[in-house]
Design a protein around this motif. Structure first.
Motif, short mmCIF file in Angstrom:
data_model
loop_
_atom_site.label_atom_id
_atom_site.label_comp_id
_atom_site.label_asym_id
_atom_site.label_seq_id
_atom_site.Cartn_x
_atom_site.Cartn_y
_atom_site.Cartn_z
N ASP A 47 -20.64 1.29 -50.58
CA ASP A 47 -19.33 0.63 -50.67
C ASP A 47 -18.28 1.46 -49.95
OD1 ASP A 47 -19.96 -1.65 -52.54
OD2 ASP A 47 -20.59 0.03 -53.78
N LEU A 48 -18.50 2.78 -49.94
CA LEU A 48 -17.53 3.69 -49.31
C LEU A 48 -18.28 4.90 -48.76
CD1 LEU A 48 -14.02 4.65 -50.52
CD2 LEU A 48 -15.63 6.50 -50.07
N VAL A 49 -17.82 5.40 -47.61
CA VAL A 49 -18.39 6.59 -46.98
C VAL A 49 -17.32 7.67 -46.90
CG1 VAL A 49 -19.47 7.54 -44.91
CG2 VAL A 49 -19.98 5.18 -45.60
N LEU A 50 -17.66 8.87 -47.38
CA LEU A 50 -16.82 10.04 -47.16
C LEU A 50 -17.40 10.76 -45.95
CD1 LEU A 50 -16.31 11.38 -50.81
CD2 LEU A 50 -14.66 10.17 -49.39
N LEU A 51 -16.63 10.85 -44.87
CA LEU A 51 -17.18 11.27 -43.59
C LEU A 51 -16.46 12.49 -43.02
CD1 LEU A 51 -19.00 10.67 -41.09
CD2 LEU A 51 -17.19 9.13 -40.30
N ASP A 52 -17.23 13.56 -42.82
CA ASP A 52 -16.70 14.73 -42.12
C ASP A 52 -16.72 14.43 -40.62
OD1 ASP A 52 -15.87 17.26 -41.43
OD2 ASP A 52 -17.82 18.19 -41.72
N LEU A 53 -15.74 14.95 -39.88
CA LEU A 53 -15.70 14.71 -38.44
C LEU A 53 -16.54 15.70 -37.64
CD1 LEU A 53 -11.97 13.78 -37.69
CD2 LEU A 53 -13.94 12.26 -37.82
N MET A 54 -16.66 16.93 -38.16
CA MET A 54 -17.37 17.98 -37.41
C MET A 54 -18.77 18.17 -38.00
SD MET A 54 -14.25 20.65 -36.63
CE MET A 54 -13.55 20.66 -38.27
N LEU A 55 -19.69 17.34 -37.52
CA LEU A 55 -21.07 17.38 -37.98
C LEU A 55 -21.93 18.10 -36.94
CD1 LEU A 55 -21.20 13.69 -39.27
CD2 LEU A 55 -21.16 15.76 -40.69
N LEU A 73 -22.93 -2.93 -42.10
CA LEU A 73 -22.21 -1.78 -42.65
C LEU A 73 -20.70 -1.81 -42.41
CD1 LEU A 73 -24.70 1.03 -41.54
CD2 LEU A 73 -24.50 -0.01 -43.80
N LYS A 74 -20.24 -2.72 -41.55
CA LYS A 74 -18.83 -2.67 -41.14
C LYS A 74 -17.85 -2.91 -42.28
CE LYS A 74 -18.55 -7.45 -39.43
NZ LYS A 74 -18.28 -8.27 -38.24
N LYS A 75 -18.32 -3.53 -43.38
CA LYS A 75 -17.42 -3.76 -44.50
C LYS A 75 -17.27 -2.54 -45.41
CE LYS A 75 -17.61 -8.79 -44.90
NZ LYS A 75 -17.86 -9.93 -45.81
N ALA A 76 -18.12 -1.53 -45.22
CA ALA A 76 -18.01 -0.32 -46.03
C ALA A 76 -16.70 0.40 -45.70
CB ALA A 76 -19.20 0.59 -45.77
N ALA A 77 -15.98 0.79 -46.72
CA ALA A 77 -14.76 1.56 -46.50
C ALA A 77 -15.15 2.97 -46.06
CB ALA A 77 -13.94 1.62 -47.79
N VAL A 78 -14.30 3.58 -45.24
CA VAL A 78 -14.57 4.94 -44.75
C VAL A 78 -13.34 5.81 -44.99
CG1 VAL A 78 -15.13 6.39 -42.76
CG2 VAL A 78 -16.17 4.12 -42.98
N VAL A 79 -13.55 6.95 -45.64
CA VAL A 79 -12.50 7.95 -45.82
C VAL A 79 -12.94 9.19 -45.06
CG1 VAL A 79 -11.25 9.41 -47.46
CG2 VAL A 79 -11.81 7.05 -48.07
N ILE A 80 -12.19 9.57 -44.05
CA ILE A 80 -12.48 10.79 -43.30
C ILE A 80 -12.03 11.99 -44.11
CG2 ILE A 80 -11.83 12.14 -41.26
CD1 ILE A 80 -11.70 9.54 -39.68
N VAL A 81 -12.90 13.01 -44.17
CA VAL A 81 -12.57 14.27 -44.84
C VAL A 81 -12.78 15.37 -43.80
CG1 VAL A 81 -13.06 15.80 -46.77
CG2 VAL A 81 -13.35 13.33 -47.05
N SER A 82 -11.69 15.96 -43.31
CA SER A 82 -11.82 16.86 -42.16
C SER A 82 -10.81 18.00 -42.22
CB SER A 82 -11.60 16.06 -40.87
OG SER A 82 -11.61 16.91 -39.75
N ALA A 83 -11.21 19.12 -41.60
CA ALA A 83 -10.29 20.26 -41.47
C ALA A 83 -9.29 20.03 -40.34
CB ALA A 83 -11.09 21.54 -41.21
N LYS A 84 -9.53 19.02 -39.52
CA LYS A 84 -8.61 18.70 -38.41
C LYS A 84 -7.43 17.93 -39.00
CE LYS A 84 -10.62 17.46 -34.52
NZ LYS A 84 -11.49 16.73 -33.55
N GLY A 85 -6.32 18.63 -39.20
CA GLY A 85 -5.22 18.05 -39.97
C GLY A 85 -3.97 17.71 -39.20
N GLN A 86 -4.00 17.82 -37.86
CA GLN A 86 -2.82 17.45 -37.09
C GLN A 86 -2.57 15.95 -37.19
OE1 GLN A 86 -0.77 19.68 -35.47
NE2 GLN A 86 -2.06 21.23 -36.44
N GLU A 87 -1.29 15.57 -37.07
CA GLU A 87 -0.97 14.16 -37.17
C GLU A 87 -1.73 13.33 -36.14
OE1 GLU A 87 2.88 11.22 -37.59
OE2 GLU A 87 3.08 12.99 -36.34
N ALA A 88 -1.90 13.87 -34.94
CA ALA A 88 -2.64 13.14 -33.90
C ALA A 88 -4.08 12.89 -34.33
CB ALA A 88 -2.61 13.94 -32.60
#
Length: 226
Positions: A47-55, A73-88
Motif C-alpha cells: 500500500d505504501l513504499v518507504l524509499l531511500d534514494l541512495m541505494l 504498482l502505480k497506485k502504491a503511495a511512496v514516501v522518500i526517506v533520504s539524507a538529501k535534504g536540499q529543497e531542490a
C-alpha cells in the motif's frame, strides 16, 4: 491493515523503522537494494513504499519511476526517506511522483505521522467514483485518468491531486498555503513556490486547455470553467 515495503540499505535503520511500523499495527516487508525492493513489490504489492534514494544498485529515483510506470504498482503511495535534504532534492522527489519526502535523520514518531497522513489521503482518493470536467478537460477518479479533448494526458500523482482539487473547488480561489496543505499534506518545509512550479507544469501538460487555471495575483489560483 496496510502493507508497507521498506527499501533501505542501512540495516539498522531499516530494522528500527520495521519494528516501529509493526508496533503501530502495520504489516511490513524490507529490502536493502532497489532490485530487491522491486521484486518484493511485484510479488506482493504494498500500500505504501518507504524509499531511500541512495541505494547500492539502482538509484531510488529510478526505482520510483519503475514503480509509477508499473500498472500493478502505480497506485502504491511512496514516501522518500533520504539524507538529501536540499529543497531542490525534495521538489525533484515530489515531481517524480512521491507522496511525501522525509529527510534523514528523522524522528520515528514524525515518520509514523507522515505515513498515516499519506495513507489517509490515499483512502480519501479511493472514495466514490466520479468524473470531473471543465472545458476540454475530463478527470476520472476511479481510473486515475485525465483526458483533454479525448486524448489521455499523463500526470504525476501530485499533478493529478492538484488538478482534482482545483476541479472540485471550481471558481473558488485557492491560496498557495491551502494547496500545500490539502494537496501535499504535511509538507510545511516546502516553499510555496513549489505550488507555482507544479501549476506551470500542469498547464504545460494540459496545453491550451490549461488556460482555465487562472493566477490570482498575490493570492493563489482558481480554475474558471469556460
Amino acid at each position: 491493515m496496510a502493507r508497507i515495503l521498506i527499501i533501505e540499505d542501512e540495516q539498522d535503520l531499516a530494522g528500527l523503522v520495521d519494528y516501529n511500523l509493526r508496533a503501530a499495527g502495520f504489516e511490513t516487508d524490507t529490502a536493502n537494494t532497489g532490485a530487491g525492493g522491486l521484486a518484493r513489490a511485484r510479488a506482493q504489492p504494498p500500500d505504501l513504499v518507504l524509499l531511500d534514494l541512495m541505494l547500492p544498485d539502482v538509484a531510488g529515483s529510478e526505482v520510483l519511476r519503475m514503480l509509477k510506470n508499473d500498472p500493478e504498482l502505480k497506485k502504491a503511495a511512496v514516501v522518500i526517506v533520504s539524507a538529501k535534504g536540499q529543497e531542490a532534492d525534495r521538489i525533484q522527489g515530489l515531481e517524480l511522483g512521491a507522496d511525501d519526502y522525509v529527510v534523514k535523520p528523522f524522528s520515528v514518531r514524525e515518520l509514523l505521522l507522515r505515513v498515516k497522513a499519506v495513507l489517509r489521503r490515499a483512502d480519501a482518493e479511493e472514495g466514490p467514483a466520479a468524473v470531473l470536467g471543465a472545458g476540454d478537460i475530463s478527470l476520472d477518479t476511479s481510473r486515475h485518468q485525465v483526458r483533454v479533448k479525448g486524448e489521455e494526458v499523463v500526470l504525476t500523482a501530485l499533478e493529478f491531486r492538484l488538478l482534482r482539487t482545483l476541479l472540485e473547488r471550481s471558481d473558488r480561489v485557492q491560496t498557495r498555503e491551502v494547496l500545500l496543505s490539502d494537496v501535499w499534506g504535511i509538507q510545511a518545509e516546502i516553499h510555496t513556490r513549489t505550488v507555482d512550479t507544479h501549476i506551470k507544469r500542469l498547464r504545460e501538460k494540459l496545453g491550451p486547455a490549461g488556460d482555465i487555471i487562472e493566477t490570482v495575483r498575490g493570492v493563489g489560483y482558481k480554475l474558471s470553467p469556460p
